[in-house]
Design a protein around this motif. Structure first.
Motif, PDB file in Angstrom:
ATOM      1  N   GLU A  14       1.015  -0.875  -0.051  1.00  0.00           N
ATOM      2  CA  GLU A  14      -0.298   0.551   0.070  1.00  0.00           C
ATOM      3  C   GLU A  14       0.982   1.716   0.233  1.00  0.00           C
ATOM      4  OE1 GLU A  14      -3.347  -0.235   3.186  1.00  0.00           O
ATOM      5  OE2 GLU A  14      -3.559  -2.439   3.209  1.00  0.00           O
ATOM      6  N   TRP A  15       2.234   1.312   0.218  1.00  0.00           N
ATOM      7  CA  TRP A  15       2.763   1.787   0.519  1.00  0.00           C
ATOM      8  C   TRP A  15       4.338   2.069  -0.187  1.00  0.00           C
ATOM      9  CZ3 TRP A  15       7.522   2.833   3.679  1.00  0.00           C
ATOM     10  CH2 TRP A  15       7.375   1.766   4.562  1.00  0.00           C
ATOM     11  N   LEU A  16       4.788   0.973  -0.603  1.00  0.00           N
ATOM     12  CA  LEU A  16       6.091   0.744  -1.246  1.00  0.00           C
ATOM     13  C   LEU A  16       6.020   0.283  -2.573  1.00  0.00           C
ATOM     14  CD1 LEU A  16       8.088  -0.999   1.175  1.00  0.00           C
ATOM     15  CD2 LEU A  16       8.163   1.600   0.304  1.00  0.00           C
ATOM     16  N   PRO A  17       5.221   1.362  -3.988  1.00  0.00           N
ATOM     17  CA  PRO A  17       5.523   1.417  -4.944  1.00  0.00           C
ATOM     18  C   PRO A  17       6.055   0.234  -5.418  1.00  0.00           C
ATOM     19  CG  PRO A  17       5.597   3.140  -5.001  1.00  0.00           C
ATOM     20  CD  PRO A  17       6.247   2.776  -3.392  1.00  0.00           C
ATOM     21  N   GLY A  18       4.950  -0.970  -6.115  1.00  0.00           N
ATOM     22  CA  GLY A  18       5.198  -2.155  -7.088  1.00  0.00           C
ATOM     23  C   GLY A  18       6.070  -3.039  -6.189  1.00  0.00           C
ATOM     24  N   PHE A  19       5.137  -3.034  -4.438  1.00  0.00           N
ATOM     25  CA  PHE A  19       5.757  -4.156  -3.395  1.00  0.00           C
ATOM     26  C   PHE A  19       5.718  -5.489  -3.574  1.00  0.00           C
ATOM     27  CE2 PHE A  19       5.281  -6.753   0.492  1.00  0.00           C
ATOM     28  CZ  PHE A  19       7.178  -6.990   0.854  1.00  0.00           C
ATOM     29  N   LEU A  20       6.396  -6.613  -4.036  1.00  0.00           N
ATOM     30  CA  LEU A  20       5.435  -8.159  -4.430  1.00  0.00           C
ATOM     31  C   LEU A  20       5.893  -9.351  -2.564  1.00  0.00           C
ATOM     32  CD1 LEU A  20       7.849  -8.853  -7.566  1.00  0.00           C
ATOM     33  CD2 LEU A  20       4.768  -7.750  -7.321  1.00  0.00           C
ATOM     34  N   LYS A  21       6.847  -9.107  -1.869  1.00  0.00           N
ATOM     35  CA  LYS A  21       7.626  -9.699  -0.445  1.00  0.00           C
ATOM     36  C   LYS A  21       8.251  -9.481  -0.431  1.00  0.00           C
ATOM     37  CE  LYS A  21       8.669 -14.046  -3.198  1.00  0.00           C
ATOM     38  NZ  LYS A  21       8.504 -15.321  -3.983  1.00  0.00           N
ATOM     39  N   ILE A  22       8.443 -10.356   0.304  1.00  0.00           N
ATOM     40  CA  ILE A  22       9.909 -10.337   1.891  1.00  0.00           C
ATOM     41  C   ILE A  22      10.322 -11.462   1.646  1.00  0.00           C
ATOM     42  CG2 ILE A  22      11.525  -9.862   3.790  1.00  0.00           C
ATOM     43  CD1 ILE A  22       9.875  -7.370   4.266  1.00  0.00           C
ATOM     44  N   GLU A  23      11.081 -12.454   1.909  1.00  0.00           N
ATOM     45  CA  GLU A  23      11.550 -13.317   1.985  1.00  0.00           C
ATOM     46  C   GLU A  23      13.077 -13.970   2.540  1.00  0.00           C
ATOM     47  OE1 GLU A  23      11.111 -16.419  -1.117  1.00  0.00           O
ATOM     48  OE2 GLU A  23      13.254 -15.603  -2.057  1.00  0.00           O
TER      49      GLU A  23
END
Length: 178
Positions: free
Chosen positions: A55-64
């Motif tokens: 919602e606040w980091l454009p393009g964020f997909l996931k953290i691994e």
């Protein structure tokens, strides 16, 4: 033939000038801040909520998680972003964390390395969120591009923080059930 020499000379001067930008300004440092109409505890919880990051980091997909305990000093994660259809992976290492106060991280990518710090300060029931960033290109071309793109990178951080403000203020998730 004479015009070709002039054209090549101009291209060489432009390229050397481009490289000089990276030598003269090898690092980019900037600070940004916002005021959020929510208390620090909730503001902190929202920033740490992986479900809210897109919602606040454009393009964020996931953290691994790569190593260490997630959310603790020394933990290393790969952060995945979609940038115009291309998956970008940034290596994140948490270097310092004081819950509900600050978090410092280092980021590494092929293009640049970054040291990032976010702090939260309570002010009359509201939260001042501040960020400070030092970025350095990896190689002379990256350093030169970073020097030229500096304003757009700062604009992106300001946009991210404004989106964070909106995400926190519109939050309806209860992080503190009785």
């Amino acid at each position: 033939m004479k015009y070709l020499k002039y054209a090549l000379g101009i291209v060489a001067v432009l390229f050397i000038t481009f490289l000089l930008f990276g030598l003269m300004k090898p690092k980019l440092y900037y600070e940004c801040e916002i005021m959020v109409e929510k208390p620090v505890a909730e503001s902190w919880a929202v920033t740490q909520d992986e479900e809210k990051m897109s919602e606040w980091l454009p393009g964020f997909l996931k953290i691994e998680n790569v190593s260490g305990t997630p959310g603790t000093v020394g933990s290393v994660s790969n952060v995945y972003f979609d940038e115009e259809g291309q998956e970008i992976i940034i290596r994140e290492t948490i270097t310092e964390i004081v819950p509900e106060e600050s978090i410092s991280m280092s980021y590494a990518s092929d293009f640049m390395d970054m040291d990032y710090r976010m702090t939260m300060t309570a002010i009359n029931g509201k939260t001042k969120v501040s960020s400070s960033t030092t970025a350095m290109g990896n190689g002379i071309i990256s350093k030169s591009l970073l020097a030229i793109m500096g304003n757009s990178i700062i604009d992106q951080e300001e946009t991210n923080l404004m989106m964070l403000k909106k995400t926190i203020e519109n939050n309806n998730k209860n992080y503190f059930p009785n």
